[in-house]
Write a protein that holds these residues in place. Structure first.
Motif, PDB file in Angstrom:
ATOM      1  N   GLY A 220       0.802  -1.225   0.000  1.00 15.26           N
ATOM      2  CA  GLY A 220       0.000   0.000   0.000  1.00 15.26           C
ATOM      3  C   GLY A 220       0.830   1.268   0.000  1.00 15.26           C
ATOM      4  N   GLY A 221       1.846   1.327   0.871  1.00 18.11           N
ATOM      5  CA  GLY A 221       2.674   2.530   0.931  1.00 18.11           C
ATOM      6  C   GLY A 221       3.374   2.796  -0.396  1.00 18.11           C
TER       7      GLY A 221
ATOM      8  N   GLY B  26       1.460   1.030   7.270  1.00 14.73           N
ATOM      9  CA  GLY B  26       0.972   0.735   8.619  1.00 14.73           C
ATOM     10  C   GLY B  26      -0.359   1.404   8.905  1.00 14.73           C
ATOM     11  N   LEU B  27      -0.523   2.611   8.346  1.00 16.15           N
ATOM     12  CA  LEU B  27      -1.788   3.331   8.508  1.00 16.15           C
ATOM     13  C   LEU B  27      -2.921   2.559   7.829  1.00 16.15           C
ATOM     14  CD1 LEU B  27      -2.852   6.068   9.628  1.00 16.15           C
ATOM     15  CD2 LEU B  27      -2.441   7.039   7.378  1.00 16.15           C
ATOM     16  N   LEU B  28      -2.673   2.093   6.596  1.00 18.59           N
ATOM     17  CA  LEU B  28      -3.671   1.300   5.878  1.00 18.59           C
ATOM     18  C   LEU B  28      -3.985   0.015   6.643  1.00 18.59           C
ATOM     19  CD1 LEU B  28      -2.503   1.619   2.165  1.00 18.59           C
ATOM     20  CD2 LEU B  28      -4.559   2.580   3.166  1.00 18.59           C
TER      21      LEU B  28
ATOM     22  N   VAL C 153      -7.546   2.092  15.898  1.00 15.21           N
ATOM     23  CA  VAL C 153      -6.929   3.415  15.881  1.00 15.21           C
ATOM     24  C   VAL C 153      -5.467   3.219  15.489  1.00 15.21           C
ATOM     25  CG1 VAL C 153      -6.246   5.417  17.243  1.00 15.21           C
ATOM     26  CG2 VAL C 153      -8.467   4.366  17.615  1.00 15.21           C
ATOM     27  N   PRO C 154      -4.995   3.887  14.418  1.00 15.42           N
ATOM     28  CA  PRO C 154      -3.640   3.630  13.920  1.00 15.42           C
ATOM     29  C   PRO C 154      -2.562   3.821  14.991  1.00 15.42           C
ATOM     30  CG  PRO C 154      -4.865   4.922  12.340  1.00 15.42           C
ATOM     31  CD  PRO C 154      -5.709   4.846  13.577  1.00 15.42           C
ATOM     32  N   GLU C 155      -1.573   2.915  14.971  1.00 11.46           N
ATOM     33  CA  GLU C 155      -0.432   2.981  15.873  1.00 11.46           C
ATOM     34  C   GLU C 155       0.283   4.321  15.725  1.00 11.46           C
ATOM     35  OE1 GLU C 155       3.207  -0.087  17.049  1.00 11.46           O
ATOM     36  OE2 GLU C 155       1.862  -0.490  15.375  1.00 11.46           O
ATOM     37  N   LEU C 156       0.211   4.883  14.508  1.00 12.41           N
ATOM     38  CA  LEU C 156       0.780   6.185  14.206  1.00 12.41           C
ATOM     39  C   LEU C 156       0.341   7.240  15.209  1.00 12.41           C
ATOM     40  CD1 LEU C 156       2.303   7.828  12.028  1.00 12.41           C
ATOM     41  CD2 LEU C 156       0.185   7.983  10.755  1.00 12.41           C
TER      42      LEU C 156
END
Lengths: 227, 227, 227
Positions: free
Chosen positions: C47-48, C135-137, C145-148
Motif C-alpha cells: 500500500g505505501g 501501517g496506517l492502511l 486506531v492507527p499505531e501512528l
C-alpha cells in the motif's frame, strides 16, 4: 450481436449498480440519511473502478468523466428508500448484491487492465483489487471490520477465480459476452454458496480453533448475524 | 486587484488551514500527541486536494511539490497546542473550522477541475469529493463513523450547492474573487445553520422514525454530543 | 559490488517483507483466515509503495507491474501460519517487523522521489508517507486506531529522521549501500528504543496530563498491551 466495448460498459454499469445497492442497504442498516445512502452507494460502487483507473494511469477515472456512472448510485438509493421497509432480510440481500458486483467487477477490472497492455499477472491482481476494493471502502467508511476479512466465509477467492478465468479466456482468444456471462455465473455461485454453507479456509495461524475464536476475535460480532 | 491564480491559491491555503485546525482539534479530543496532531492535520487538510490532483492526473499533487502547503498543518497543530486548553467548546469549534474548509474546498476543487478541462458534471463531482474527502479521511483515520454520514444534520448538500454554484458562475463568466467569497459565505452559512438547527433529510429507508433510530444506530453516539 | 538500482530493489523488497509479516501477525491476532492474512499482508506491504508510485505519477505502480512484489506477502502469510502458534509474543514481534519496514521504506520512498526529480522537501514528505502509509492502511483496514497516533510512543519521528538523512546524503553525494544500511539501523534503533522505553512527545494540547488521559482517550485500549 454486441460489440466488445458495449459488453464491457454494460457489465461494468451492472456491477456498479449491484455494489451501489449493497452500499445503500448498509446505509439503511446503519440508519444513515438518504444523502448518506447516495454517498455510501457512490463510494462502494465507484471506488473500486476509480482505484483501477488511477492504477492503470491513462487519464481521469471513468466515474469522473462519464456522468452515466452517477445514475446507478442514485437509482440504488431511491430503490432502497422505497422498497426496503417491506423487505427486512437485509443481510441476505446485501450479500447477494455484493456478490453480483464482485462477479462483474473481477471481469471488467481484469479486462480493462489487459486492454491497457498490462501483463496477465498484473491484470489478475488489478481485477481482484477492483472487485474487492469497493466493498473494502464501504466497510472501512462505515467503520466496520471489512467482510473481506470475515473468517466465517470466503470472499476474495471467488474474485481471484473470476479474474484468473478472464485472463485465461483472453489469452486463449475465447473471451466473449457469452463466456463473460459464464465466468460471472461461476463467481456469483461460488461466492453465494460459500456464504450459505459457511465454507471457510484455515485461520491465519495453525492450531487455533474456531470455537475458541468466538471469545476474543474482532471478526465475530453480532452485527454480522444472518437473518 | 488580485490575479485569478492568486485568488485560487489563497482560497485553497485558507481551506487547508481550516481543515488542519479541525484535524488538530480531533487529535486533541482523542488525546493524540503533538506529532499525531500534525499528522492528522496534514491528512485532513491535504488529503482532499491530493485525491483531487491524482484524479485530474496532471503530475504530482500540489501538496507534494509546493512546500508552502505544509505550513498550515504545522501552524494549526501549534495553535491548538497553545490555545485549546482554555477553549473547551471543541465540538463547536471543530464544526466551524470544518465548515470553513468545506466552503472553500468545494470552490477550489470545482475550479481546478474546470481549468483542467473537465466537463461541468465531473467538475462538480470532483469539487464535492475534494470538499468532503479530507473530513472523511480524518474520521476514518481516527476510527470514527464519518460526520458525513451523521443523519442528525446535513454535510454533503452544502458542498454540492457550492460546487454547482461555482460551475454555474464559471460557465456564465461571472466567477471572480467577489463571487467566490459569496459562494463560500452561502456554503458556510448553510452548513453551520443546518448543524445548529439540526436540519436533516429523510433516513435511507422510508418509515423508520428518528426516535426509533436511537436504539440501534451506529450514527448515534455519545461522542457526538454538542457542548 | 552492487549496482545502485539493485540495492534499491532489494531494500524495497526487504521492507515489503517486514511490513507483510506485521500484516499477517495482526491478521493472526484478529483471527482472520489465511486468505485474509495474505490480503492484509499485501495491503500493508504494498500500500505505501502504491501510494508513492501514484503520487510520483510515472506509470502503473511497481507492485502491479512487477510480479516479484507478490512473493513477500505470500511468504509472510505462510511463515506466520506455521510459526506463530509457538511464538506468542505477537505485539513485540509486530512492532519489530513494523520497525524494519519503516526503516527501509523511508529510505526507498525518499530515494524514488529524488530519482524522479522531485525537490528534497517533497522527497522527504513522500518518504515519510511511504513509510507510515502501509501501517496506517493496515490499522484502518483492521478497524483499529492507527499505531501512528498512539500517544504512548513515537512512530513518525524515526521515519522523518530517516527520510531527512537520506535526502541529505543524496544531496552530498554520499548515498550508497553502506550509508543506506547505517540510516536504516539508526531509524530501526530509534523506533524500537522509543517503543521499549515509552519515549513520548507532549500531547496535542498543553496541560493535559497522561494520567488523566487514561479515562477517556481513544488511544488507550486493552488491545495495545505489551506482552
Amino acid at each position: 450481436m454486441f460489440s466488445f466495448d458495449t459488453v464491457l460498459v454494460w457489465l461494468d454499469l451492472a456491477g456498479v449498480f449491484f455494489f451501489a445497492v449493497s452500499g445503500s442497504l448498509l446505509a439503511a442498516r446503519k440508519q444513515f440519511d438518504i444523502l448518506g445512502s447516495i454517498l455510501l452507494a457512490s463510494i462502494v460502487s465507484l471506488g473500486g473502478g476509480v482505484i483501477r483507473d488511477i492504477v492503470i494511469n491513462t487519464g481521469p477515472p471513468a466515474a469522473f468523466t462519464n456522468p452515466v456512472y452517477l445514475l446507478p448510485p442514485l437509482l440504488a438509493a431511491v430503490l432502497v428508500y422505497f422498497l426496503f421497509s417491506s423487505v427486512q432480510r437485509y443481510t441476505s440481500l446485501l450479500t447477494l448484491f455484493d456478490a453480483g458486483g464482485l462477479a462483474l467487477f473481477c471481469i471488467t477490472g481484469t479486462l480493462k487492465a489487459l486492454t491497457a497492455g498490462m501483463n496477465p499477472v498484473a491484470a489478475i491482481l488489478l481485477g481482484v483489487t477492483t472487485a474487492v476494493g469497493g466493498g473494502l471502502l464501504r466497510d472501512i467508511t462505515a467503520n466496520e471490520v471489512p467482510e473481506l476479512f470475515d473468517a466465517r466465509d470466503i470472499y476474495a477467492l471467488p474474485a481471484f477465480t473470476g479474474s484468473a478465468l478472464t485472463a485465461l479466456l483472453w489469452q486463449l482468444g475465447l473471451f466473449s459476452g457469452l463466456t463473460a456471462g459464464l465466468v460471472a455465473a461461476v463467481v456469483f455461485t461460488f461466492r453465494v454458496t460459500a456464504w450459505r454453507r459457511g465454507w471457510h479456509v484455515p485461520l491465519a495461524v495453525r492450531g487455533w480453533h474456531r470455537l475458541g475464536a468466538a471469545s476474543g476475535g474482532a471478526a465475530g460480532g453480532e452485527s454480522r448475524g444472518r437473518d
